[in-house]
Design a protein around this motif. Structure first.
Motif, PDB file in Angstrom:
ATOM      1  N   GLY A  68      32.280 -24.433  27.208  1.00  0.00           N
ATOM      2  CA  GLY A  68      32.362 -25.528  28.166  1.00  0.00           C
ATOM      3  C   GLY A  68      33.629 -26.335  28.001  1.00  0.00           C
ATOM      4  N   ALA A  69      33.509 -27.645  28.207  1.00  0.00           N
ATOM      5  CA  ALA A  69      34.683 -28.518  28.165  1.00  0.00           C
ATOM      6  C   ALA A  69      35.392 -28.466  26.822  1.00  0.00           C
ATOM      7  CB  ALA A  69      34.266 -29.953  28.483  1.00  0.00           C
ATOM      8  N   SER A  70      34.659 -28.199  25.739  1.00  0.00           N
ATOM      9  CA  SER A  70      35.274 -28.194  24.409  1.00  0.00           C
ATOM     10  C   SER A  70      36.372 -27.141  24.294  1.00  0.00           C
ATOM     11  CB  SER A  70      34.211 -27.959  23.337  1.00  0.00           C
ATOM     12  OG  SER A  70      33.311 -29.045  23.285  1.00  0.00           O
ATOM     13  N   GLY A  71      36.248 -26.033  24.980  1.00  0.00           N
ATOM     14  CA  GLY A  71      37.271 -24.996  24.911  1.00  0.00           C
ATOM     15  C   GLY A  71      38.233 -24.980  26.069  1.00  0.00           C
ATOM     16  N   ARG A  72      38.112 -25.938  27.010  1.00  0.00           N
ATOM     17  CA  ARG A  72      38.906 -25.892  28.238  1.00  0.00           C
ATOM     18  C   ARG A  72      39.791 -27.110  28.448  1.00  0.00           C
ATOM     19  NH1 ARG A  72      35.683 -22.671  32.507  1.00  0.00           N
ATOM     20  NH2 ARG A  72      34.025 -21.699  31.295  1.00  0.00           N
ATOM     21  N   ASN A  73      39.645 -28.157  27.636  1.00  0.00           N
ATOM     22  CA  ASN A  73      40.351 -29.402  27.893  1.00  0.00           C
ATOM     23  C   ASN A  73      41.812 -29.329  27.468  1.00  0.00           C
ATOM     24  OD1 ASN A  73      40.625 -30.860  25.056  1.00  0.00           O
ATOM     25  ND2 ASN A  73      38.624 -29.858  25.118  1.00  0.00           N
ATOM     26  N   ASN A  74      42.534 -30.427  27.624  1.00  0.00           N
ATOM     27  CA  ASN A  74      43.966 -30.440  27.337  1.00  0.00           C
ATOM     28  C   ASN A  74      44.271 -30.488  25.845  1.00  0.00           C
ATOM     29  OD1 ASN A  74      46.783 -32.288  27.297  1.00  0.00           O
ATOM     30  ND2 ASN A  74      46.707 -30.727  28.893  1.00  0.00           N
ATOM     31  N   GLY A  75      43.284 -30.805  25.045  1.00  0.00           N
ATOM     32  CA  GLY A  75      43.494 -30.824  23.604  1.00  0.00           C
ATOM     33  C   GLY A  75      44.132 -32.087  23.069  1.00  0.00           C
ATOM     34  N   GLN A  76      44.079 -33.175  23.853  1.00  0.00           N
ATOM     35  CA  GLN A  76      44.566 -34.451  23.346  1.00  0.00           C
ATOM     36  C   GLN A  76      43.431 -35.150  22.594  1.00  0.00           C
ATOM     37  OE1 GLN A  76      47.009 -36.971  25.731  1.00  0.00           O
ATOM     38  NE2 GLN A  76      47.676 -35.331  27.101  1.00  0.00           N
ATOM     39  N   VAL A  77      43.747 -35.643  21.409  1.00  0.00           N
ATOM     40  CA  VAL A  77      42.758 -36.318  20.577  1.00  0.00           C
ATOM     41  C   VAL A  77      43.037 -37.812  20.694  1.00  0.00           C
ATOM     42  CG1 VAL A  77      41.656 -36.394  18.325  1.00  0.00           C
ATOM     43  CG2 VAL A  77      42.868 -34.324  19.044  1.00  0.00           C
ATOM     44  N   ILE A  78      42.205 -38.496  21.488  1.00  0.00           N
ATOM     45  CA  ILE A  78      42.488 -39.872  21.899  1.00  0.00           C
ATOM     46  C   ILE A  78      41.382 -40.795  21.391  1.00  0.00           C
ATOM     47  CG2 ILE A  78      42.906 -41.396  23.861  1.00  0.00           C
ATOM     48  CD1 ILE A  78      43.719 -38.903  25.473  1.00  0.00           C
ATOM     49  N   PRO A  79      41.706 -41.754  20.522  1.00  0.00           N
ATOM     50  CA  PRO A  79      40.685 -42.621  19.936  1.00  0.00           C
ATOM     51  C   PRO A  79      40.391 -43.880  20.749  1.00  0.00           C
ATOM     52  CG  PRO A  79      42.763 -42.976  18.828  1.00  0.00           C
ATOM     53  CD  PRO A  79      43.018 -41.935  19.885  1.00  0.00           C
ATOM     54  N   ASN A  80      40.057 -43.702  22.022  1.00  0.00           N
ATOM     55  CA  ASN A  80      39.547 -44.817  22.825  1.00  0.00           C
ATOM     56  C   ASN A  80      38.717 -44.250  23.961  1.00  0.00           C
ATOM     57  OD1 ASN A  80      41.286 -43.952  24.864  1.00  0.00           O
ATOM     58  ND2 ASN A  80      42.630 -45.715  24.770  1.00  0.00           N
ATOM     59  N   LEU A  81      38.134 -45.096  24.774  1.00  0.00           N
ATOM     60  CA  LEU A  81      37.446 -44.663  25.981  1.00  0.00           C
ATOM     61  C   LEU A  81      38.396 -44.823  27.157  1.00  0.00           C
ATOM     62  CD1 LEU A  81      33.836 -46.122  25.548  1.00  0.00           C
ATOM     63  CD2 LEU A  81      34.785 -43.960  24.722  1.00  0.00           C
ATOM     64  N   SER A  82      38.247 -43.990  28.160  1.00  0.00           N
ATOM     65  CA  SER A  82      39.241 -43.953  29.241  1.00  0.00           C
ATOM     66  C   SER A  82      39.233 -45.215  30.091  1.00  0.00           C
ATOM     67  CB  SER A  82      38.995 -42.727  30.129  1.00  0.00           C
ATOM     68  OG  SER A  82      37.680 -42.739  30.660  1.00  0.00           O
ATOM     69  N   ARG A  83      38.084 -45.843  30.290  1.00  0.00           N
ATOM     70  CA  ARG A  83      37.997 -46.971  31.221  1.00  0.00           C
ATOM     71  C   ARG A  83      37.439 -48.249  30.592  1.00  0.00           C
ATOM     72  NH1 ARG A  83      38.380 -45.033  36.478  1.00  0.00           N
ATOM     73  NH2 ARG A  83      39.663 -43.156  36.388  1.00  0.00           N
ATOM     74  N   MET A  84      36.990 -48.162  29.360  1.00  0.00           N
ATOM     75  CA  MET A  84      36.329 -49.314  28.742  1.00  0.00           C
ATOM     76  C   MET A  84      37.058 -49.688  27.456  1.00  0.00           C
ATOM     77  SD  MET A  84      33.688 -50.094  30.704  1.00  0.00           S
ATOM     78  CE  MET A  84      32.355 -50.843  29.780  1.00  0.00           C
ATOM     79  N   ASP A  85      37.491 -50.943  27.376  1.00  0.00           N
ATOM     80  CA  ASP A  85      38.149 -51.446  26.181  1.00  0.00           C
ATOM     81  C   ASP A  85      37.124 -52.121  25.266  1.00  0.00           C
ATOM     82  OD1 ASP A  85      40.658 -50.537  27.019  1.00  0.00           O
ATOM     83  OD2 ASP A  85      40.915 -52.294  28.302  1.00  0.00           O
ATOM     84  N   PRO A  86      37.496 -52.400  24.002  1.00  0.00           N
ATOM     85  CA  PRO A  86      36.504 -52.868  23.030  1.00  0.00           C
ATOM     86  C   PRO A  86      35.645 -54.046  23.473  1.00  0.00           C
ATOM     87  CG  PRO A  86      38.500 -52.252  21.892  1.00  0.00           C
ATOM     88  CD  PRO A  86      38.796 -52.138  23.367  1.00  0.00           C
ATOM     89  N   ASP A  87      36.263 -55.081  24.048  1.00  0.00           N
ATOM     90  CA  ASP A  87      35.461 -56.250  24.440  1.00  0.00           C
ATOM     91  C   ASP A  87      34.395 -55.865  25.465  1.00  0.00           C
ATOM     92  OD1 ASP A  87      37.066 -57.709  22.765  1.00  0.00           O
ATOM     93  OD2 ASP A  87      38.124 -58.805  24.350  1.00  0.00           O
TER      94      ASP A  87
END
Length: 436
Positions: A68-87
């Motif tokens: 599935g997505a685990s073998g098909r994505n761009n392979g960027q390892v990003i330590p945040n959420l795409s639309r939601m910031d910590p607060d």
């Protein structure tokens, strides 16, 4: 006559990742302490941590490891959420699920998720082309610098290794003057995601986990002795179950679970190997990059010097020719130094989108856990959640793991029109980009 088992797409990762460990389909009767459905990052990370803790674990995968997505994505390892910031993450956790304390624990989980990925790769000697030189998010308009500054402030106050970047600094790190500044998180990076998934599977198997591929779960039932998972050729009994299928959740796996996530197509592609001179002029320090657009621009290199990128389309009709043209024009705009080039590989996979842009972990029944909603940040997030789900199955109380656990599914309204939902998702992103 049984339906044919899907095969991996002709992707860059399928062409370059080491082979997976040998597996067989489940046949006959078996039993384990914890059954894991899905051999992606979540399921494999959970299996690895369970096996290392001495807990008998069996993974059932409908197709192949990392299919599935685990073998098909761009392979960027990003330590945040795409639309939601910590607060916003903290504020979104209701008091009955742990409130601000649980929200901060989850923020910490996300903050450290990239480091967890690279730590596992180093610990287990996984051949995944891992480069932890950082991730940068450039601002595509001057107005987005306010967002960038806010993210640096919020993540920095929580101990993340972040820094604000000026326009000239982004130009130097990216090899393009297309952006207005940005920010960097040094714990991020890039991997061959299929190599990572296969490496996790091999590590889990060495630790004692059992892995069965080509074993789609057709039914899950509660028995007096525990849970029973049925596949076309076998039956697996288990005390506890982890459903780790996210965007690839089949409708019949668990009532209502598939309706909590919209599978959004994400197209990926890789150029031919670029010359050394061009290669050194783009992302010269080895960063992964994805910008602040909703329909984002994203780039990284593989180990051989191919530029790996991609994008979205409103409708999939004639997708391959259309996405080639769209992304070719994008590269010419952002990195004109590339000149003439070819795409060696073009493929796609599903991102798991949720209505509120947050991931959700569920206790579906006593002893049954699941999650959905990577929202484009699956590599680190899925790995970290796999570890937390393993802790819960190893006996850690749900209130003590680093993520809120819900019992009521957040079904998406109008989910039956999810194909239209995918088009709406892309159109909304483009519309928002034009307004910023």
């Amino acid at each position: 006559m049984p339906e044919p088992v899907p095969t991996m797409p002709n992707s860059l990762w399928a062409a370059t990742a080491p082979p997976p460990p040998p597996t067989t389909a489940l046949a006959g009767e078996a039993h384990c302490d914890v059954a894991v459905v899905g051999a992606g990052f979540t399921g494999l990370a959970a299996a690895l941590h369970l096996a290392e803790a001495g807990i008998a674990c069996t993974v059932l995968e409908a197709a192949e490891i990392g299919f599935g997505a685990s073998g098909r994505n761009n392979g960027q390892v990003i330590p945040n959420l795409s639309r939601m910031d910590p607060d916003a993450i903290v504020a979104a956790v209701p008091q009955e699920l742990g409130g601000a304390e649980k929200g901060e624990a989850f923020v910490g989980l996300v903050r450290d998720s990239a480091s967890l990925v690279f730590d596992l790769i180093r610990k287990h000697g996984i051949a995944a082309e891992a480069v932890q030189n950082g991730w940068i998010q450039p601002a595509h308009r001057p107005s987005r610098m306010r967002l960038v500054e806010n993210r640096v402030r919020q993540w920095g106050s929580r101990g993340a290794p972040v820094r604000l970047l000026s326009k000239s600094e982004v130009a130097g790190l990216a090899g393009s003057d297309s952006w207005e500044g940005g920010w960097e998180n040094r714990s991020g990076g890039r991997i061959n995601p299929l190599g990572y998934a296969r490496g996790l599977a091999a590590a889990a198997a060495r630790a004692g986990a059992t892995l069965h591929t080509r074993s789609p779960v057709t039914r899950i039932t509660r028995e007096p002795s525990g849970w029973l998972l049925e596949t076309p050729a076998g039956r697996l009994g288990a005390d506890r179950v982890i459903l780790a299928t996210n965007a690839y959740t089949p409708p019949g796996l668990w009532p209502g679970l598939a309706r909590t996530v919209v599978p959004v197509r994400s197209y990926q592609m890789a150029t031919g190997v670029l010359s050394d001179n061009i290669r050194k002029s783009i992302l010269p320090e080895g960063h992964a990059l994805s910008d602040t657009r909703g329909d984002l621009f994203f780039y990284r290199f593989d180990a051989d010097g191919r530029l790996v990128t991609g994008g979205g389309l409103v409708i999939p009709f004639g997708w391959e020719g259309r996405i080639r043209d769209r992304i070719r024009a994008r590269i010419a705009r952002v990195f004109p130094q590339v000149g003439e080039f070819t795409f060696d590989y073009v493929w796609w996979g599903h991102i798991g989108g949720t209505q509120d842009k947050l991931p959700h972990v569920y206790e579906l029944a006593p002893g049954v856990l699941a999650w959905t909603g990577c929202n484009g940040r699956g590599v680190g997030l899925a790995t970290a959640l796999g570890r937390e789900l393993a802790k819960a199955c190893a006996g850690v109380p749900l209130r003590e793991i680093a993520v809120p656990v819900e019992t009521r599914l957040k079904r998406i309204l109008g989910h039956e029109f999810r194909a239209l939902g995918t088009a709406w998702h892309v159109l909304q992103n483009r519309r928002n980009d034009s307004r910023d």
